[in-house]
Design an enzyme around this catalytic site. Structure first.
Site, short mmCIF file in Angstrom:
data_model
loop_
_atom_site.label_atom_id
_atom_site.label_comp_id
_atom_site.label_asym_id
_atom_site.label_seq_id
_atom_site.Cartn_x
_atom_site.Cartn_y
_atom_site.Cartn_z
N LYS A 251 38.38 32.38 84.96
CA LYS A 251 39.63 33.10 84.74
C LYS A 251 40.31 33.12 86.11
O LYS A 251 39.95 33.91 86.99
CB LYS A 251 39.38 34.54 84.22
CG LYS A 251 40.67 35.31 83.93
CD LYS A 251 41.17 36.01 85.17
CE LYS A 251 42.43 36.81 84.99
NZ LYS A 251 43.64 36.01 85.18
N GLU B 65 33.12 39.74 95.58
CA GLU B 65 33.63 39.35 96.91
C GLU B 65 35.01 39.97 97.02
O GLU B 65 35.97 39.44 96.45
CB GLU B 65 33.73 37.83 97.02
CG GLU B 65 32.42 37.10 96.91
CD GLU B 65 31.52 37.28 98.13
OE1 GLU B 65 31.95 37.92 99.10
OE2 GLU B 65 30.40 36.77 98.10
P1 NAP Z 1 43.43 40.59 92.48
O1 NAP Z 1 44.71 41.13 92.06
O2 NAP Z 1 42.23 41.42 92.42
O3 NAP Z 1 43.23 39.25 91.64
C1 NAP Z 1 42.05 38.48 91.72
C2 NAP Z 1 41.64 38.04 90.33
O4 NAP Z 1 41.24 39.19 89.56
C3 NAP Z 1 42.77 37.40 89.53
O5 NAP Z 1 42.23 36.40 88.69
C4 NAP Z 1 43.30 38.55 88.71
O6 NAP Z 1 43.96 38.14 87.54
C5 NAP Z 1 42.02 39.28 88.36
N1 NAP Z 1 42.18 40.70 88.07
C6 NAP Z 1 43.05 41.58 88.62
N2 NAP Z 1 42.83 42.82 88.11
C7 NAP Z 1 41.82 42.71 87.24
C8 NAP Z 1 41.14 43.64 86.39
N3 NAP Z 1 41.45 44.93 86.38
N4 NAP Z 1 40.14 43.18 85.61
C9 NAP Z 1 39.79 41.89 85.64
N5 NAP Z 1 40.39 40.97 86.41
C10 NAP Z 1 41.40 41.37 87.21
O7 NAP Z 1 43.47 40.05 93.97
P2 NAP Z 1 44.69 39.46 94.76
O8 NAP Z 1 45.39 40.60 95.38
O9 NAP Z 1 45.44 38.49 93.96
O10 NAP Z 1 43.85 38.65 95.85
C11 NAP Z 1 43.67 39.05 97.12
C12 NAP Z 1 42.42 39.91 97.30
O11 NAP Z 1 41.26 39.10 97.15
C13 NAP Z 1 42.35 40.47 98.69
O12 NAP Z 1 41.90 41.79 98.66
C14 NAP Z 1 41.34 39.56 99.36
O13 NAP Z 1 40.75 40.11 100.49
C15 NAP Z 1 40.39 39.32 98.25
N6 NAP Z 1 39.60 38.11 98.54
C16 NAP Z 1 38.27 38.27 98.82
C17 NAP Z 1 37.50 37.17 99.14
C18 NAP Z 1 36.04 37.31 99.45
O14 NAP Z 1 35.34 36.31 99.40
N7 NAP Z 1 35.54 38.47 99.77
C19 NAP Z 1 38.08 35.91 99.15
C20 NAP Z 1 39.43 35.79 98.86
C21 NAP Z 1 40.17 36.92 98.53
P3 NAP Z 1 45.59 38.15 87.47
O15 NAP Z 1 46.08 37.19 88.47
O16 NAP Z 1 45.85 37.73 86.06
O17 NAP Z 1 46.00 39.56 87.76
#
Ligand code: NAP
Length: 458
Positions: free
Chosen positions: A158, A232
């Site tokens: 996803k 992560e």
């Molecule tokens: P995000 O909103 O959490 O989105 C990441 C993924 O999760 C997307 O596929 C999103 O789908 C899905 N998602 C969002 N809310 C969800 C929920 N309540 N239930 C299930 N799935 C859900 O993250 P982002 O803001 O786009 O990405 C940046 C974040 O990722 C930052 O905090 C970054 O630090 C973190 N990150 C961490 C790592 C690591 O390895 N630790 C690596 C890269 C990024 P949709 O797009 O459909 O909302």
């Protein structure tokens, strides 16, 4: 959130996608389950051959794939090409090492447990769901897929809603490489549909890379269903500079660490904590180098910093900076969105942050660096550890005792000494505290989604 490609450099919607219906999701889960039955009887050598073929396909299509990444999420073209190449390397790494990482481990003294022989064996779990972010849309997905498929699991991806073309490209990749149909498929669904997929009895585990709210929601669902999860999540990594450091290298690396991927990397150095003896010098040179970065069209090879991936992401970043400034922070360079189409934000350096500024605790996902002055090593570690995150960290010092002291005292999943944090297939990757749990990459990563079966023979 609509499933669509919106070009961050222009703000134009390039393509929209119909989400998969409930019936289509059901069909895909069933195919993943069938593929698992086929895959679990294949050998490591067969799976390795298919992973190597997938790596060759990726490398053969690097130009088109890199352009697709740029149009979907805005990273500079050279970095997009590097991401695709690194992903191919990750596939080959598990092709080469999966068998030894998952080899049976015999007990040296089976008599101690009353056995003639005893050993452990790693077995695949089955269908694993991967919820992935847009920031490294190929690498993040493949660093899950490579070990999962090498171990004999099948994957459902996803992906983030703003990278659907990348999701569909990856959907086709493994079947083209020879894996059984259904071994790795994308689900074009919104985040609200994730819960039902985790709860499906055929799905055995879930991994999520993304924000804390997404992680805690996915982990709650997995926990209620008693399924394994790996998270992560975000980071606000410290980048610490002490007086014995090579300042030229530290400044140059600090700028790269903060602005790579347009500042949208979980392991970016975000907080620059500098010993007071070298603070003024570091601050001046770091600010000059940040101000000199070339911001522009990410398809132009000269561009060093492109737009943020989404309008919402840019607005959240602007809010954090505005809040810090309202609470007394000084803007050394940048400080605002650029007046041009797309989601551009000027590379920014902030100093003199007050403790109540949200930026002190929150992750900045964009090219905004926060400078902190530390009185000594202990003060630097205190500032480094004061957020709820604990992904990685970097410390610059040429004093061996100081290096060892920071390795012990930084609360993080990794410490990079005299370098910036980079993920390598060879090294385990993951965080502590609110940055998540579990590990990706290396031997630890492939073992996460296996059943460690104990065998005892009388
Ligand atoms: P995000 O909103 O959490 O989105 C990441 C993924 O999760 C997307 O596929 C999103 O789908 C899905 N998602 C969002 N809310 C969800 C929920 N309540 N239930 C299930 N799935 C859900 O993250 P982002 O803001 O786009 O990405 C940046 C974040 O990722 C930052 O905090 C970054 O630090 C973190 N990150 C961490 C790592 C690591 O390895 N630790 C690596 C890269 C990024 P949709 O797009 O459909 O909302």
């Amino acid at each position: 959130m609509a499933i669509a490609t919106v070009n961050p450099a222009t703000g134009a919607t390039e393509r929209e996608f119909e989400p998969h219906s409930g019936e289509e999701v059901e069909r895909r889960i069933a195919r993943a389950q069938d593929a698992f039955k086929a895959l679990k009887d294949t050998t490591f050598a067969e799976r390795a051959q298919w992973l190597r073929r997938a790596a060759e396909i990726l490398e053969g299509e690097v130009d088109e794939t890199a352009r697709m990444l740029v149009v979907e999420m805005g990273k500079p073209i050279g970095q997009a090409e590097a991401e695709v190449r690194k992903s191919a390397k990750g596939l080959r790494f598990y092709a080469d090492h999966a068998e030894s990482f998952l080899a049976d481990e015999p007990l040296d003294d089976p008599a101690a447990v009353g056995a003639s022989r005893a050993w452990t064996r790693y077995e695949p779990l089955g269908v694993v769901l991967a919820v992935m972010p847009w920031n490294f849309p190929v690498w993040q997905a493949l660093r899950f897929a490579a070990p999962a498929l090498a171990a004999g699991n099948t994957g459902l991806l996803k992906h983030a809603s703003n990278v659907p073309q990348t999701a569909l490209y990856l959907d086709g990749l493994f079947e083209r490489a020879g894996f059984p149909p259904g071994a790795f498929q994308a689900l074009l669904i919104g985040s609200r549909e994730v819960k039902a997929v985790i709860e499906d009895a055929r799905v055995k585990a879930v991994t999520l890379t993304g924000s804390e709210p997404a992680g805690s929601s996915v982990a709650a669902t997995a926990g209620a269903a008693i399924k394994k999860s790996v998270l992560e999540l975000g980071g606000s990594d410290p980048f610490i500079v002490l007086p014995s450091a090579d300042l030229d290298a530290a400044v140059e690396t600090a700028v790269r660490a903060r602005t790579i991927n347009n500042g949208q990397s979980c392991i970016a150095g975000k907080r620059f904590i500098v010993h007071t003896d070298v603070y003024d010098e570091f601050s001046r040179r770091f600010t000059e180098a940040t101000a000199a970065l070339v911001v522009g069209d990410p398809l132009d090879p000269k561009t060093e910093v492109g737009p943020l991936a989404t309008e919402a992401g840019r607005d959240e970043l602007a809010e954090l900076v505005d809040d810090a400034v309202a609470k007394g922070a000084r803007v050394l360079t940048g400080g605002g969105a650029l007046d041009r189409p797309g989601w551009f934000y000027a590379p920014t350096v902030l100093a003199d942050l007050s403790d109540d500024a949200a930026i002190v605790q929150e992750e900045t996902f964009g090219p905004v660096a926060a400078l902190y002055r530390a009185e000594d090593a202990a003060d630097a570690a205190r500032i480094a550890n004061q957020t709820r995150f604990g992904l990685s960290s970097a410390v610059w010092t040429n004093d061996a005792d100081e290096q060892e002291w920071f390795i012990r005292n930084l609360d993080a999943g990794a410490v990079f000494v005299n370098g910036m944090t980079v993920s390598f297939p060879e090294l385990p990757f993951g965080g502590v505290k609110a940055s998540g749990y579990g590990r990706e990459l290396a031997a630890a990563g492939i073992r996460e989604f296996t059943n460690l079966k104990t065998v005892w023979k009388g």
